[in-house]
Scaffold this active site. Sequence first.
Site, PDB file in Angstrom:
ATOM      1  CG  HIS A 311      11.936 -13.065 -60.527  1.00 16.70           C
ATOM      2  ND1 HIS A 311      10.870 -12.835 -61.356  1.00 16.70           N
ATOM      3  CD2 HIS A 311      12.870 -13.675 -61.281  1.00 16.70           C
ATOM      4  CE1 HIS A 311      11.142 -13.300 -62.563  1.00 16.70           C
ATOM      5  NE2 HIS A 311      12.346 -13.816 -62.537  1.00 16.70           N
ATOM      6  CE  LYS A 491      -2.714 -11.119 -55.594  1.00 12.43           C
ATOM      7  NZ  LYS A 491      -1.794 -10.582 -56.590  1.00 12.43           N
ATOM      8  NE  ARG A 492       2.455 -20.397 -53.020  1.00  7.22           N
ATOM      9  CZ  ARG A 492       3.300 -21.410 -52.968  1.00  7.22           C
ATOM     10  NH1 ARG A 492       3.584 -22.085 -54.064  1.00  7.22           N
ATOM     11  NH2 ARG A 492       3.859 -21.775 -51.847  1.00  7.22           N
ATOM     12  CE  LYS A 497       2.219 -13.325 -53.955  1.00  8.01           C
ATOM     13  NZ  LYS A 497       2.171 -12.681 -55.283  1.00  8.01           N
ATOM     14  CB  THR A 598       2.089 -11.769 -64.092  1.00  8.12           C
ATOM     15  OG1 THR A 598       2.114 -12.912 -63.247  1.00  8.12           O
ATOM     16  CG2 THR A 598       3.498 -11.344 -64.464  1.00  8.12           C
ATOM     17  CE  LYS A 602      -1.273 -14.660 -65.277  1.00  8.11           C
ATOM     18  NZ  LYS A 602      -1.076 -15.601 -64.152  1.00  8.11           N
TER      19      LYS A 602
HETATM   20  C1  PLP Z   1      -0.405 -15.458 -62.979  1.00 12.77           C
HETATM   21  C2  PLP Z   1      -0.343 -16.508 -61.948  1.00 12.77           C
HETATM   22  C3  PLP Z   1       0.304 -16.266 -60.734  1.00 12.77           C
HETATM   23  C4  PLP Z   1       0.927 -14.932 -60.393  1.00 12.77           C
HETATM   24  O1  PLP Z   1      -0.022 -14.158 -59.683  1.00 12.77           O
HETATM   25  P1  PLP Z   1       0.388 -12.827 -58.882  1.00 12.77           P
HETATM   26  O2  PLP Z   1      -0.903 -12.325 -58.372  1.00 12.77           O
HETATM   27  O3  PLP Z   1       1.002 -11.917 -59.881  1.00 12.77           O
HETATM   28  O4  PLP Z   1       1.321 -13.244 -57.822  1.00 12.77           O
HETATM   29  C5  PLP Z   1       0.334 -17.262 -59.795  1.00 12.77           C
HETATM   30  N1  PLP Z   1      -0.248 -18.452 -60.009  1.00 12.77           N
HETATM   31  C6  PLP Z   1      -0.898 -18.730 -61.153  1.00 12.77           C
HETATM   32  C7  PLP Z   1      -1.542 -20.055 -61.330  1.00 12.77           C
HETATM   33  C8  PLP Z   1      -0.964 -17.770 -62.165  1.00 12.77           C
HETATM   34  O5  PLP Z   1      -1.592 -18.049 -63.312  1.00 12.77           O
END
Ligand code: PLP
Length: 752
Positions: A311, A491-492, A497, A598, A602
Amino acid sequence: MRKLQEELEKRLGCSIGNADDRQLYRVLLEITQEEAARREVPDTGRKLYYVSAEFLIGKLLGNNLINLGMYKDVKELLEQNGKSLAEIEELENEPSLGNGGLGRLAACFLDSIATLGLNGDGVGLNYHFGLFHQDLKNHIQNVSPDRWITGTSWEVDRRKGYDIQMAGKTYRSHLYDIYVTGYEGRTNRLHLFDLDTVDDSIVRDGIDFDKKAIDKNLTLFLYPDDSDDDGRKLRVYQEYFLSANAAHLLIDEAKAKGADLAQLDKYAVAQINDTHPTMLIPELIRQLTLEGLSFDTAADVVSKICAYTNHTILAEALEKWPLAYLKEIVPQLVPIIEILDDRARRRTDDLSTAIIDSGDTVHMAHIDLHYGFSVNGVARIHTRILKETELANFSRLYPDKFNNKTNGITFRRWLMECNPRLSALLDEKLGTAWHKDAQELEKLLAFSEDADVLERLLQIKKQNKEDLAAIILDKEGVQLQTDGIFDIQVKRLHEYKRQQMNALYIIHKYLEIKAGKKPARPLNFIFGAKAAPAYIIAQDIIHLLLLLQTIIDNDPDVNPYMRLVFVTNYNVTYAEKLIPAGEVSEQISLASKEASGTSNMKFMANGAITLGTGDGANVEIRQLVGDDNLYNFGIDADTVIAHYEKADYRARDYYEKDPVIREAVDFITGPQTMAIGDPQRLSRLKNDMINKDWFMALIDLKDYISVKDQCFADYEDRSAWAKKSLVNTAKSGAFSSDRTIRQYNEEIWKLG
Ligand SMILES: *Cc1c(COP(=O)(O)O)cnc(C)c1O
């Protein structure tokens, strides 16, 4: 509907109208569980075990009702009786059994596996407290335990477990299952292992606890703080507990099917999600030899069972454990790992692929790479980088093992459930086939010149923005401007990032507005992120963003034109509110560092336009929608990798040469922030950005500013923007996790 009403009222012992929301929640959970159980399928043939330290499943009631085809009826019935399903759903605690993308991916995969009718279960740990709860006071992140198992829960007590040996003691595991419902499909299970002696009361001051009391803390928290030795050892305990239980379950279920264990691969395949469950490989070998197989036969069959997903290329995530830890905690595995190391060394003289290195450190990924039959990356560019750079030594050795499986999301949760308005429009125009075959969304392209459809897309987005604004006003006390642009980065929190780069853009805009240059319409910058408690710079970045929120809020020159909100406790539930309202999707990681992402998928499905670097799945989004429908900026992955190889990036050069960059960076420790912020945090952050900037925010800042400005300018042509939005939704079907899972099955798992 009559039947449903009778059923509910029988269980309630009163009319729906007279029941309270808690009673209704309990009864809905009951009938959902029973309906799910009815759709279980006997376990025959080969079965997949998706073994993962994280399953970020989110709330289950709404999702299960949708998947079981009951949502609409339940919602209407409740409405007729003066009740709201949405309010009842609020009562559910979110099981946050994951940190972010990796755990959410595992949850989307379980949905798709069941939807496609495949025989496959998840195996994980039953953390009593999932990811910590975050609140934001005094401009810093405070953390507290997030208890999710209270009273009514989705867990089914299996009243079984296994004896697990660790550090000379025996721990008896206890298995709980959660049903995984497929959309118009079968029901599978998520198996979560726990330990009865775990004691929630040892938690004190936030999320601190005695890290040495394994019998009391083993499954207390997801990924305990591993900044010290005891924390790291606890993680080894957790990983072995997960792996050993998974191995027992897998062998048990195969035996129940009458398996000849020498041919265990006919009955089982295991996907090892990142390196955390790697001990599954030596542990399966160990258990199979106890069952009477020779070491060679056991090692052979295990190599046909285990597949590994990588990953990340971030070095800190490729786990390494001192051999001494393993000798202390899992001495039974050490001779096996030594033999595996010895055999791997005979396959090559490339010492970089050794399992146990010369410093007696065990490289967990190397076990997977030598003894797994498949190694996959999670987006095309990520897999290429693995093969050509990070794992080039292994791909020379095992070229056929490497393959790509670009991540995906389930459109049931991330479009049907979270965005009912857009879903209804899609159903009206395209029919409902897209629910199970997201590629059908491409038919939306036929409406790209249809003024009515474009107008409705804008209306839907506006309504979703208003819904979100109301939630944010209520929860965060910030009033967003819904006639303005919703630009979202959730995101985290991690330097790669680059939330800090977004912060610098906002500072730049702030200064422009102060100097009289006003944007065409209000800009709303929305952030959501949790930062690991031991990750100092990440905390500093949160601090800066929260200060900017206050500064903008208090500045009457600026706040008519821009707003910033950092939402509290970003999780799946919040994501489901944020994403349908997104217009600009911030995907700005340093190229090469985000394996896939991901949330980019979305947002795309929900009609947001990506503003992103050439990283992870952004590259594939760009290929699908073209440069008219995505904003790309920044240096590419190969350039980044070359900078790291030559070690020639100097952030200070960019800071010194460019007044725009210097002005924004200097603001971090300027009078306005210093007056209300923590000088130590601010100076540390600024220093890091000038002297280190390991993730090269400054190299891309100028390009980011100009492309983002262009993006905001293009927003003014509303129908052109609506068309971009339409194209994004239409092309997003490629990122359905159903597609991803079909590929896993056809190329790796080969389930019947
Ligand atoms: C989809 C999702 C992530 C992943 O987000 P990225 O921007 O792809 O790192 C992290 N946390 C939650 C709650 C999510 O739904």
